[in-house]
Design an enzyme around this catalytic site. Sequence first.
Site, PDB file in Angstrom:
ATOM      1  N   GLY A 296      22.833 -13.336  53.730  1.00 52.25           N
ATOM      2  CA  GLY A 296      24.792 -12.986  54.557  1.00 52.25           C
ATOM      3  C   GLY A 296      24.772 -14.189  54.827  1.00 52.25           C
ATOM      4  O   GLY A 296      23.672 -15.426  54.475  1.00 52.25           O
TER       5      GLY A 296
ATOM      6  N   ILE B 195      21.474 -17.370  60.644  1.00 53.72           N
ATOM      7  CA  ILE B 195      22.515 -17.929  62.356  1.00 53.72           C
ATOM      8  C   ILE B 195      21.305 -16.980  63.019  1.00 53.72           C
ATOM      9  O   ILE B 195      21.372 -16.523  64.126  1.00 53.72           O
ATOM     10  CB  ILE B 195      23.657 -16.672  62.054  1.00 53.72           C
ATOM     11  CG1 ILE B 195      23.538 -15.185  61.704  1.00 53.72           C
ATOM     12  CG2 ILE B 195      25.129 -17.409  61.438  1.00 53.72           C
ATOM     13  CD1 ILE B 195      23.852 -14.453  62.412  1.00 53.72           C
ATOM     14  N   ASP B 196      20.686 -16.027  62.152  1.00 53.15           N
ATOM     15  CA  ASP B 196      19.431 -15.340  62.858  1.00 53.15           C
ATOM     16  C   ASP B 196      18.140 -16.744  63.697  1.00 53.15           C
ATOM     17  O   ASP B 196      17.661 -16.387  64.517  1.00 53.15           O
ATOM     18  CB  ASP B 196      18.237 -14.517  62.419  1.00 53.15           C
ATOM     19  CG  ASP B 196      19.716 -13.501  62.202  1.00 53.15           C
ATOM     20  OD1 ASP B 196      20.459 -13.348  62.862  1.00 53.15           O
ATOM     21  OD2 ASP B 196      18.761 -13.241  61.584  1.00 53.15           O
TER      22      ASP B 196
ATOM     23  N   ARG C 288      32.224  -3.612  85.806  1.00 50.19           N
ATOM     24  CA  ARG C 288      31.214  -2.639  84.954  1.00 50.19           C
ATOM     25  C   ARG C 288      29.957  -3.431  85.142  1.00 50.19           C
ATOM     26  O   ARG C 288      30.415  -4.425  84.977  1.00 50.19           O
ATOM     27  CB  ARG C 288      32.716  -1.497  84.388  1.00 50.19           C
ATOM     28  CG  ARG C 288      33.673  -0.755  83.890  1.00 50.19           C
ATOM     29  CD  ARG C 288      34.577  -1.808  83.086  1.00 50.19           C
ATOM     30  NE  ARG C 288      35.172  -0.089  82.786  1.00 50.19           N
ATOM     31  CZ  ARG C 288      36.850  -0.987  82.618  1.00 50.19           C
ATOM     32  NH1 ARG C 288      37.229  -1.837  81.568  1.00 50.19           N
ATOM     33  NH2 ARG C 288      37.717   0.475  82.316  1.00 50.19           N
TER      34      ARG C 288
ATOM     35  N   MET D 174      23.840 -10.173  67.020  1.00 48.17           N
ATOM     36  CA  MET D 174      23.023 -10.002  65.737  1.00 48.17           C
ATOM     37  C   MET D 174      21.815 -10.267  65.472  1.00 48.17           C
ATOM     38  O   MET D 174      21.367 -11.409  66.846  1.00 48.17           O
ATOM     39  CB  MET D 174      23.796 -11.129  64.504  1.00 48.17           C
ATOM     40  CG  MET D 174      24.799  -9.910  63.629  1.00 48.17           C
ATOM     41  SD  MET D 174      25.014 -11.009  62.146  1.00 48.17           S
ATOM     42  CE  MET D 174      26.478  -9.483  62.095  1.00 48.17           C
TER      43      MET D 174
ATOM     44  N   ARG E  49      30.117  -0.473  79.510  1.00 43.48           N
ATOM     45  CA  ARG E  49      30.810  -0.089  77.547  1.00 43.48           C
ATOM     46  C   ARG E  49      29.929  -1.283  77.308  1.00 43.48           C
ATOM     47  O   ARG E  49      29.193  -2.087  77.728  1.00 43.48           O
ATOM     48  CB  ARG E  49      32.774  -1.474  78.334  1.00 43.48           C
ATOM     49  CG  ARG E  49      33.717  -0.369  79.276  1.00 43.48           C
ATOM     50  CD  ARG E  49      34.261   0.523  78.673  1.00 43.48           C
ATOM     51  NE  ARG E  49      35.514   1.048  78.891  1.00 43.48           N
ATOM     52  CZ  ARG E  49      35.886   2.527  79.897  1.00 43.48           C
ATOM     53  NH1 ARG E  49      34.181   3.223  80.310  1.00 43.48           N
ATOM     54  NH2 ARG E  49      36.630   2.943  80.012  1.00 43.48           N
TER      55      ARG E  49
HETATM   56  O1  F6P Z   1      21.036 -11.615  58.246  1.00 43.62           O
HETATM   57  C1  F6P Z   1      21.884 -12.378  59.150  1.00 43.62           C
HETATM   58  C2  F6P Z   1      22.533 -11.269  60.204  1.00 43.62           C
HETATM   59  O2  F6P Z   1      23.083 -11.614  60.246  1.00 43.62           O
HETATM   60  C3  F6P Z   1      21.406 -10.007  61.079  1.00 43.62           C
HETATM   61  O3  F6P Z   1      21.470 -10.976  61.796  1.00 43.62           O
HETATM   62  C4  F6P Z   1      22.404  -9.109  59.947  1.00 43.62           C
HETATM   63  O4  F6P Z   1      21.850  -7.689  61.337  1.00 43.62           O
HETATM   64  C5  F6P Z   1      22.676  -9.604  59.364  1.00 43.62           C
HETATM   65  O5  F6P Z   1      22.406 -10.635  58.415  1.00 43.62           O
HETATM   66  C6  F6P Z   1      24.101  -8.657  58.557  1.00 43.62           C
HETATM   67  O6  F6P Z   1      24.283  -8.382  57.371  1.00 43.62           O
HETATM   68  P1  F6P Z   1      25.378  -7.909  56.493  1.00 43.62           P
HETATM   69  O7  F6P Z   1      26.208  -9.020  56.729  1.00 43.62           O
HETATM   70  O8  F6P Z   1      24.992  -7.849  55.304  1.00 43.62           O
HETATM   71  O9  F6P Z   1      25.326  -6.730  57.084  1.00 43.62           O
END
Ligand code: F6P
Length: 353
Positions: free
Chosen positions: A11, A126-127, A162, A169, A277
């Site tokens: 990603g 980003i994780d 609400r 992510m 929501r």
């Molecule tokens: O690996 C980083 C990440 O942003 C995860 O947090 C997320 O689950 C995944 O990529 C989403 O990946 P894709 O862009 O393939 O849907």
Amino acid sequence: MRKIGILTGGGDCPGLNATIRGVVEKCISEGIEVYGFMSGWRGALTGEGKWLTLSDVEGIQTMGGTILCSSRTNVMKEENGPARVKATMDKLGLEGLVAIGGDDTLGVANALRKMGMNMVGVPKTIDNDLFCTDYTFGFDSASNIAMEAIDRLHTTAQAHQRCIVVELMGRHTGWIAIQAGLAANAHIILIPEFPLSFDQIFKVVRDRFKRGEKYTIIAAAEGFELAGEEEGDLGVDAFGNRLLNNKDLGKNLSDMIERAIREDKTLNENRKYFESRSVVLGHLQRGGSPSVFDRVLGTRLGVKAGELAVNREYGNMVAISGTKIVTADLDTAVTERKEVGSDLYDIARLYCR
Ligand code: F6P
């Protein structure tokens, strides 16, 4: 003339271009040519890419995404994958490769390293869940976007009294959820490392309702699963990552909370009007221009990765430890995941009422 390759896999995240620029500037300044493979490991299999010049990387640290594009191609799952990467590298005369990626991309780099290919790893996601580095670039930018989103959700949730569940992510770890949730005062933070049952979550929402608090914001990492729920079996992706069985986590949780509040006889009559929501922030967290932290971290890691190639110190990953840029063993870096610890989670728990 010495030559190396470079690729970005997995990603995308803000800061990748700063890193590419760092590698290219450092290598070219030391007389090493850099071939940029397109689309992650896919380019290393097919050879698609180009020799990068200084003008290709001029000023790109301000841009999100990656000028080299990315993919989730897994060399180890492709027919003759490693041999094809070796053949591509030999054909181009590359002595080594800088792989910029998360655990999947770096896992491939490590496997190829064990087969005798020269690899340097650069951690990105980003994780923020990569082991052996205090931070990965991309995380700060994504957390800022998530924080701003939660800030904004407060006013609309308050206006309508609400509950809003915002899904963030983080499939294996809850770094973005806890960072943004703490910064933006999410009332409940749900992360994979610390499962909670629905009853535990509902109790907080109900207590807030009873106390007359006007609204509740829940920040939930996408990988959070309710304690006590059966694990689904939806299979795995190309890298063996289990597909999440909590698809639609935000929506499902939001619906469950709305129903449970409305049916709770211990609450006053207003419960009948209670609404909940959900918002899925999704790829907004990965897009756009990098924060100052990510631009500088990406630059520093890129220059260090270039330096490792210059000195032929292959088999390493570059990392940040405290404020210093260091090297870590690639093999160690891909064997574990960096999870949110109880030190940080206990702070979130303190505010969860
Ligand atoms: O690996 C980083 C990440 O942003 C995860 O947090 C997320 O689950 C995944 O990529 C989403 O990946 P894709 O862009 O393939 O849907």
